[in-house]
Design an enzyme around this catalytic site. Structure first.
Site, mmCIF file in Angstrom:
data_model
loop_
_atom_site.group_PDB
_atom_site.id
_atom_site.type_symbol
_atom_site.label_atom_id
_atom_site.label_comp_id
_atom_site.label_asym_id
_atom_site.label_seq_id
_atom_site.Cartn_x
_atom_site.Cartn_y
_atom_site.Cartn_z
ATOM 1 N N GLU A 1 0.857 -1.198 0.000
ATOM 2 C CA GLU A 1 0.000 0.000 0.000
ATOM 3 C C GLU A 1 0.883 1.234 0.000
ATOM 4 O OE1 GLU A 1 -2.670 0.150 3.394
ATOM 5 O OE2 GLU A 1 -2.592 -2.031 3.520
ATOM 6 N N LYS B 1 2.165 4.572 1.710
ATOM 7 C CA LYS B 1 2.274 5.032 3.097
ATOM 8 C C LYS B 1 1.714 6.448 3.137
ATOM 9 C CE LYS B 1 5.564 5.462 6.865
ATOM 10 N NZ LYS B 1 4.784 6.559 7.443
ATOM 11 N N ARG C 1 -1.838 7.684 12.371
ATOM 12 C CA ARG C 1 -2.463 6.374 12.517
ATOM 13 C C ARG C 1 -3.550 6.471 13.577
ATOM 14 N NH1 ARG C 1 0.029 1.071 12.717
ATOM 15 N NH2 ARG C 1 -1.713 -0.416 12.663
ATOM 16 N N ARG D 1 -2.393 6.425 18.028
ATOM 17 C CA ARG D 1 -1.560 5.229 18.044
ATOM 18 C C ARG D 1 -1.222 4.766 19.453
ATOM 19 N NH1 ARG D 1 4.316 4.377 15.800
ATOM 20 N NH2 ARG D 1 4.648 5.378 17.808
ATOM 21 N N GLU E 1 -5.762 5.622 8.504
ATOM 22 C CA GLU E 1 -4.969 6.849 8.567
ATOM 23 C C GLU E 1 -5.903 8.041 8.610
ATOM 24 O OE1 GLU E 1 -1.728 6.226 8.536
ATOM 25 O OE2 GLU E 1 -0.727 8.145 8.190
ATOM 26 N N LYS F 1 7.612 -0.685 6.900
ATOM 27 C CA LYS F 1 7.409 0.617 6.250
ATOM 28 C C LYS F 1 8.672 0.912 5.472
ATOM 29 C CE LYS F 1 8.509 2.914 10.579
ATOM 30 N NZ LYS F 1 7.889 3.572 11.712
#
Lengths: 340, 534
Positions: B232, B234, B239, B254, B279, B401
């Site tokens: 996906e 970023k 988050r 988060r 997100e 990531k």
């Protein structure tokens, strides 16, 4: 009574007593100086005649070499009056550090006391402060704000010992002024039952030896330089304040940094120094003691030197005393934490 | 109150995380209920009240001390609560002091107190406490005590204390029940000390510990089997987890902080039971706005109607932990994605969409897509193992990531500041600048600050250099001669009217120390300005 300003007044060299032709704790070399105690902002080198207690003269020689106590040192016994010029001078214990004294000057029936630095609490390394009644009190004002109240020293030493128990794997690096505070802390620790070897920064060794030679028992001490890093876990290492954040401190693995000073009462000051365990232990009077000293001496006139003059002048005025700030050169710019 | 005050005092001066944990765990072990629960609340979510005590304090102080002496004291200390705590009159001897109140008693009374009688009650508490206790009480009344403890750290200490009591509960277990409970957390302490079973939070919109990713390192990339991973974009937002149950919706950051109040546009329109991961972004007309726009909506207690229009919030969903009552966390990523897609297609909540999966199965294509991220103003890629369940924490080998490559610039060291804790004898915080022309002369202007990226050995060298090249000292800060070039890596450059240079670096770090490079050849401000996005 003749106004005090006509015979006792500040000059560029320091506080001057004209009929006695001497200065008290002058900041520049003079012919005749009475020195209240051995800290560097009071005891400077280069005077001709130096008059002080035996201990103060010994400290000056240690700090500034054999000539540090002037060309002609003169020992004054505590409580023994001495005629100098037209005045009578008597030194009385100030309780600040070993050998520290207040100066009583008598002239034409008036009594003036210059305190030097002083404290009124018990200190096992200094003769206790003696209250001297007087007409003029020239007092220090290092902690002259109502926020300054020093904790009982036993409580603060207890906090240090509690931290040693909670973090037995970490050395406790204790910052303290090398002359006076360090030795007082050592004796307080001994009194609290800490009988292990206490480790010293190199700059403290000489002064501790001098204290011992003057009859102060300090127990087992070792220079930290001779000690293996690993064996410092759970031990106390004493160092001058400037060494705490200096490269020197890297030799102590993961220490708890403690600092013993009256300034530690204010959190921002303690944080600024990066101190983990601030201990409020001071060799100066706190605010309530300053106020009670003004009352107890019976002085009608109060002169305030080095420190927070403004607040103490205000408080003394509210108490009905004539009060003024006395700007003495060479004191006001001392780094605050070193001045203790 | 006294043990809590001592805890706060020690925490405020303790830089090391492990030492903080030890202090906290020791407090939980030694303090009875409900005091420890209120203390936990004060250190995490805050107590359920706060009083504007400034005025009350002034009324209390006035008859007790001369106004001029108060002013001089306040000027010196710099903080009203601390000043009052320090100069409050003491009884003649400790024996004359009334017994100190307990934290639990104070909180219980404050919950009921009429604001007009606060002053009288407060004075009686101040009389009964020592200076440190007074300071802690005043800090407690005025809001969260800032002693360098995050909610997460307090919960970690709680887990450490629990494990010393033989409980198997982890920090994640605590997080999971946390939002179903409230201060003073009696069921929590009962459970952790083995006195009662785990509190029942079934169906409550509590925070579930998130699954976090690792940065993709060179060796991960070399070993990567692309076919095993879903890819996906970023996204450059924050988050969040959105949870709905028992008729309520919560939006969590988060770290499990409830941030719903600042985002009514998301929370009020939410209509679906379950727990979702995504997100949080500002999206205008289908376009994701820069992070700076989202920042305007963050850290607010309330939000104006104008902001809701100007900076509309949006959630781009990428995972589902629960849908309805079904806990999906044991399912594979692929299965969860299928369920998420189907659920969203059937009844999409307003202001949401789904983060698309990128059809990348070959390493070359993956690398090419990554290389183009900066040009496409995308932060990077996320790689998620297709077979992985949803695992709490940061498990290795499941999610990666892959941030776009950093930008770099050669800057000149200008100031160095002493670090704290283990770094307190090192100058480890570096402010660096770029050249600009001013009145015909070249002059350095600060463009950023970094305190990591170098090795321990390099830090020793840097510290030595700073000490040998100091021009001026301001407390812990030194101004140094313009003689050392730092190659600084950063993610992006943004406009910033708050800084003299007019720019701010995002995520700067020292990439290399250029001992070899003459400072005159370092980069110019104009060069950095050309890197500003958008």
């Amino acid at each position: 009574m003749q106004p005090f300003e006509t015979w006792l007044y500040p000059t560029p060299e320091g506080l001057y007593c004209e009929p006695g032709r001497f200065f008290i704790d002058p900041s520049r070399p003079v012919d005749r100086a009475i020195i209240t105690h051995g800290h560097s902002d009071h005891a400077r080198a280069g005077h001709d005649q130096v008059m002080a207690t035996r201990e103060t003269l010994a400290v000056m020689r240690l700090r500034m070499g054999a000539a540090g106590a002037g060309k002609s040192p003169h020992t004054i016994e505590l409580g023994q009056p001495l005629t100098i010029g037209d005045v009578r001078v008597t030194l009385h214990p100030a309780g600040h550090i070993l050998g520290s004294a207040q100066v009583l000057i008598e002239y034409k029936g008036a009594r003036a006391v210059v305190t030097g630095d002083y404290k009124r609490r018990r200190d096992p390394t200094a003769s206790p402060f003696e209250l001297v009644r007087c007409d003029l009190l020239v007092t220090e004002a290092t902690f002259a704000l109502p926020v300054f109240r020093h904790e009982p020293d036993t409580r603060e030493i207890g906090r240090l010992l509690a931290s040693l128990a909670a973090f037995p794997e970490r050395a406790h690096l204790l910052g303290a002024y090398s002359l006076g505070k360090a030795q007082r802390l050592i004796v307080l620790l001994r009194e609290a039952g800490w009988d292990r070897t206490i480790y010293l920064h190199g700059a403290m060794v000489g002064m501790c030896d001098l204290y011992r030679s003057l009859g102060i028992e300090l127990g087992a001490l070792e220079p930290v330089a001779d000690t293996k890093r690993e064996s410092l876990a759970g031990e106390i290492v004493l160092a001058p304040p400037s060494a705490l954040a200096d490269r020197w401190s890297r030799r102590i693995p993961d220490p708890v940094t403690a600092f013993a000073s009256g300034w530690m009462r204010v959190k921002a000051r303690a944080r600024q120094r990066g101190v983990e365990l601030p201990l409020v232990i001071s060799d100066h009077v706190d605010w309530p003691e300053l106020i009670s000293t003004i009352e107890d001496t019976g002085a009608e006139e109060i002169w305030v030197t080095h420190g927070r003059e403004e607040a103490l002048v205000r408080a003394a005025t509210l108490m009905g005393r004539r009060a003024r700030a006395l700007a003495l050169l060479g004191r006001e710019n001392e780094a605050e934490d070193e001045a203790e | 109150m006294i043990p809590f005050a001592e805890l706060l005092d020690r925490l405020a001066y303790t830089p090391a995380r492990n030492a903080k944990l030890k202090l906290l765990a020791g407090y939980f072990a030694a303090t009875p209920d409900p005091d420890r629960g209120w203390a936990l609340a004060a250190l995490t979510d805050g107590l359920p009240f706060s009083f504007p005590v400034r005025r009350t304090l002034m009324e209390l102080v006035e008859p007790r001390i001369d106004a001029e002496l108060y002013r001089l004291s306040r000027d010196y200390v710099g903080d009203t609560a601390e000043t009052v705590a320090l100069l409050w009159p003491e009884p003649p001897s400790a024996a004359d002091r009334p017994p100190p109140p307990r934290l639990g008693d104070i909180v219980a009374e404050l919950g009921l107190i009429d604001r007009n009688s606060l002053g009288i009650r407060l004075a009686s508490w101040l009389d009964a406490l020592d200076s440190n206790g007074r300071w802690a009480l005043l800090k407690l009344l005025t809001g969260a005590p800032r002693v360098g403890v995050s909610a997460r750290l307090a919960k970690t200490a709680l887990a450490e204390w629990a494990s010393s009591r033989g409980s198997g509960a982890t920090i994640d277990d605590i997080e999971e029940v946390w939002h179903g409970l409230s201060a003073p957390f009696l069921p929590l302490f009962d459970w952790l000390s083995g006195k009662s079973p785990r509190p029942d939070i079934a169906g409550a919109p509590v925070f579930r510990p998130m699954m976090l990713s690792h940065p993709l390192e060179a060796q991960d990339l070399a070993a990567l089997d692309v076919g095993q991973f879903a890819v996906e974009w970023k996204w450059d937002g924050i988050r969040v987890q959105i949870a709905n149950g028992r008729g309520a919706t919560r939006l969590y950051s988060r770290t499990g902080e409830d941030i719903g109040q600042a985002f009514p546009d998301i929370v009020e329109g939410w209509n679906a039971q379950g727990v979702f991961d995504g997100e949080l972004l500002v999206v205008r007309g289908g376009e994701v706005a820069p992070f700076a726009d989202l920042q305007k909506r963050l850290n607010r207690k309330t939000v104006t109607a104008r902001m809701l229009v100007d900076f509309p919030a949006h959630i781009r969903l990428y995972d589902a932990l629960m849908i309805g009552h079904d806990d999906l966390r044991q399912l594979s990523f692929d299965e969860r994605r299928t369920r998420l897609d189907a659920w969203h297609a059937a009844a999409p909540p307003p202001r949401t969409d789904i983060s698309p999966l990128l059809p990348l199965n070959e390493k070359e294509a993956l690398q090419a897509t990554w290389s183009a991220t900066r040009g496409n103003a995308i932060e990077g890629l996320m790689l998620k193992r297709r077979t992985s369940p949803y695992l709490a924490g940061r498990p290795r080998g499941h999610w990666f990531k892959w941030k776009r490559a950093a930008l770099t610039a050669d800057c000149v060291l200008m100031y160095a500041q002493r670090g704290s804790g283990k770094r307190s004898s090192y100058h480890s915080d570096f402010t660096f600048g770029a050249w600009m022309k001013r009145e015909g002369n070249d002059e350095l202007v600060p463009v950023g600050k970094a305190y990591f990226g170098f090795t321990d050995a390099e830090l020793v060298e840097l510290d030595r250099w700073v000490r040998n090249n100091t021009l001026e000292r301001f407390g812990p800060v030194r101004r140094v001669a313009p003689g050392l070039v730092l190659e600084v890596a950063f993610d992006a450059i943004q406009r910033s009217p708050r800084h003299k240079s007019g720019i701010a670096m995002r995520f700067p770090r020292v990439h290399r120390v250029r001992w070899d490079k003459p400072p005159a050849e370092a980069d110019r401000l104009e060069t950095l300005e050309r890197l500003i996005e958008g």
